[in-house]
Design an enzyme around this catalytic site. Sequence first.
Site, mmCIF file in Angstrom:
data_model
loop_
_atom_site.group_PDB
_atom_site.id
_atom_site.type_symbol
_atom_site.label_atom_id
_atom_site.label_comp_id
_atom_site.label_asym_id
_atom_site.label_seq_id
_atom_site.Cartn_x
_atom_site.Cartn_y
_atom_site.Cartn_z
ATOM 1 N N CYS A 686 0.757 -1.441 0.034
ATOM 2 C CA CYS A 686 0.065 0.086 0.041
ATOM 3 C C CYS A 686 0.915 1.277 -0.025
ATOM 4 O O CYS A 686 2.064 1.181 0.449
ATOM 5 C CB CYS A 686 -0.880 -0.015 1.311
ATOM 6 N N HIS A 738 -9.393 4.915 2.483
ATOM 7 C CA HIS A 738 -8.869 6.084 3.443
ATOM 8 C C HIS A 738 -9.818 7.374 3.203
ATOM 9 O O HIS A 738 -9.734 8.295 3.913
ATOM 10 C CB HIS A 738 -7.337 6.506 2.962
#
Length: 802
Positions: A686, A738
């Site tokens: 990520c 997110h």
Amino acid sequence: MSSHIVGYPRIGPKRELKFALESFWEGKSSAEELKQVAADLRFSIWKQMAEVGIKYIPSNTFSYYDHVLDTTAMLGAVPPRYGWNGGEIGFDVYFSMARGNASVPAMEMTKWFDTNYHYIVPELGPDVKFSYASHKAVEEYKEAKALGLDTVPVLIGPLSYLLLSKPAKGVDKSFSLLSLVEKIVPIYKEVVAELKAAGATWIQFDEPSLVLDLEALQLQTFTNAYSELESSFSGVNILIETYFADVPIQTYKALTSLKNVAGFGFDLVRGTRTLNFLKSGFPSDKYLFAGVVDGRNIWANDLAASLCILQVLEGIVGKDKVVVSTSCSLLHTAVDLVNETKLDKEIKSWLAFAAQKVVEVNALARALVGQKDQAFFASNATSHVSRRSSPRVRNENVQRAVVALKDSDHRRATSVSARLAAQQKKLNLPILPTTTIGSFPQTIGLRKVRREYKAKKITEYDYVNAIKEEISKVVKLQEELGIDVLVHGEPEVSFYHDYEGKVCLGFNLLMGIKSKLVILICKSTLSMQRNDMVEYFGEQLSGFAFTVNGWVQSYGSRCVKPPIIYGDVSRPRAMTVFWSSTAQSMTRRPMKGMLTGPVTILNWSFVRNDQNRHETCYQIALAIRDEVEDLERAGINIIQIDEAALREGLPLRKSEQPFYLEWAIQSFRITNCGVKNTTQIHTHMCYSNFNDIINAIINMDADVITIENSRSDEKLLSVFHEGVKYEAGIGPGVYDIHSPRIPSTEELADRINKMLSVLDNRVLWINPDCGLKTRKYSEVEPALRNMVAAAKLIRTQLASSN
């Protein structure tokens, strides 16, 4: 006596900022209440440093979200999609850039150099209208001054800001971001002028990019920027701070040749060669800010050794020109060891968190001028002797196992294409298979159960059944949504055991599994929820210690609590087999076993500094290999071994990168080299820039890789446009978890089509870009529903075109 701190953690000793931010975002508190929490934190930090005796106390290192984003706000470089029309940037625009909002996505987020901190990437181009739009640096300096504290305002320097940026969407790739230096320098001049007018006597410019292998144009841009700023520096002392590695020799020469700069800061912990540069020459009229106290780890400084280095430096630059400092900002370490009341006393004596490092800096500064605290130095020496001689640090069996690794490259016996064919025959997945990365939302009810169990208000029996019920809900939801490869959501407990002729309650409760893998005899059980993806595994491995309040900011309000690797690592018993088997028994669809890889465990821990990092990583790899093989024997056909932090451990200097990638990739391969062809190995990475290490990623030899792509305008896909051949499965991540924003089916289908323009539909996987534990079910369910619908839509289109 001169002492200096580069920067300090902003989250608070007990995550006060995190809770204030989340309360504000949820509408439970006002902006003024958030600002008051922030002001209280700043005051406590400044006061603490002043009381210890620090001379150069930093200000403007506090941030509500990210210091790079603060600089973007200062420069007025707001992307047009956020609808900012000028004026001082407020919370609405600021947090929209950081987190997105209902109508537009957030700005890209990536790793800050080789740390686990994430920054918000500036989006720049020739049409950006820069303006002085946030006076935060001046306001915080004035705030400290009103409290009777003279501080050193800290700014990210112009070169580093531009090198940390990316071209905005639609800007030609050939556009040079460095050409914008002429537009941002005038704003820096305004800031410097305001700080001088407010009474600042020192200003710190952070230029961490100076430790990189800069091209000639980049180094010239740095020189030109500070030459242009030179006139504004009159009447104030300027410190240029570098950190995270050595400054290359040509950069060192350019840096120390600058005029109207009073001091230079160097990382003498990671920058071990810098000492040789200093010996070869340092300007006699400049101050040397010597970063001898490690800002990136939690081990107590070897005060005697550091004092020797400082005395050598005195001989080079002059007795009154050495300022004792931290190697970098203390942002990257935990806040205060005093809050660790449950930590093993011997291990605790080996440690120093941010508050203790401030004391170490001051003690070294005092010793350098003949005011040595003999008792403090003696206590420090005793702790180092204790650590070196402690029997808990070294395990001869583990050491021998690592030595035995050196005769193989630990690669699986068959090619990835052959393995994928065997796996497809067994798993029978559709094209564009859908999955998630691992975790599901951690609900209020789940947290309540954990609190009640911890407080002994419910029995272990009730607690285990509650976790079973949570897994069942997650499995049923995924089946209802139509997801192809499932996860169990990671709410589970694990157990420690003391052997004594009694079957553990938890194992009897869970599905009645009779395998030798999971039936263990024990005296008592201590239950733990799966928490942080590293801490959870560290808690079950030998050689790790854990804190209660050792939190470190990752981004915004997101904090992690890195384990402490103090000794040799091994796996006493199975860690996840029981729960993965339980979850698989609830469905006919494939259930992924979920593990964290050795490189990520290493890079997201505070690592012992008494042996090479790669030796520790090999130890962790052997422990994870044991778990992988047990999962396979338990009937788990897909095993995900996350390496989210592989890229962030890459050394900043190119000459050091091949060796890191060699041992990091080998560590991953060690974990799974012995599994069957039909066992599918996934990995996840990520928020980093992967294009420059894509060949190393291919060399990992995973069957499927899922990787962040959604926040970065699909820039990862550019490597495939350039002809990189990737035969394994790949899930680039179709939406950003997110952000609370829910993407539509049409938007997701469009992204999938972009991916299919460079990737074969037989290898493409459809998934979010990261785990879902930070989101709410009200966000997760519609987003996943749209994701599955988009995958089905594209499958139909592909079928009709054939």
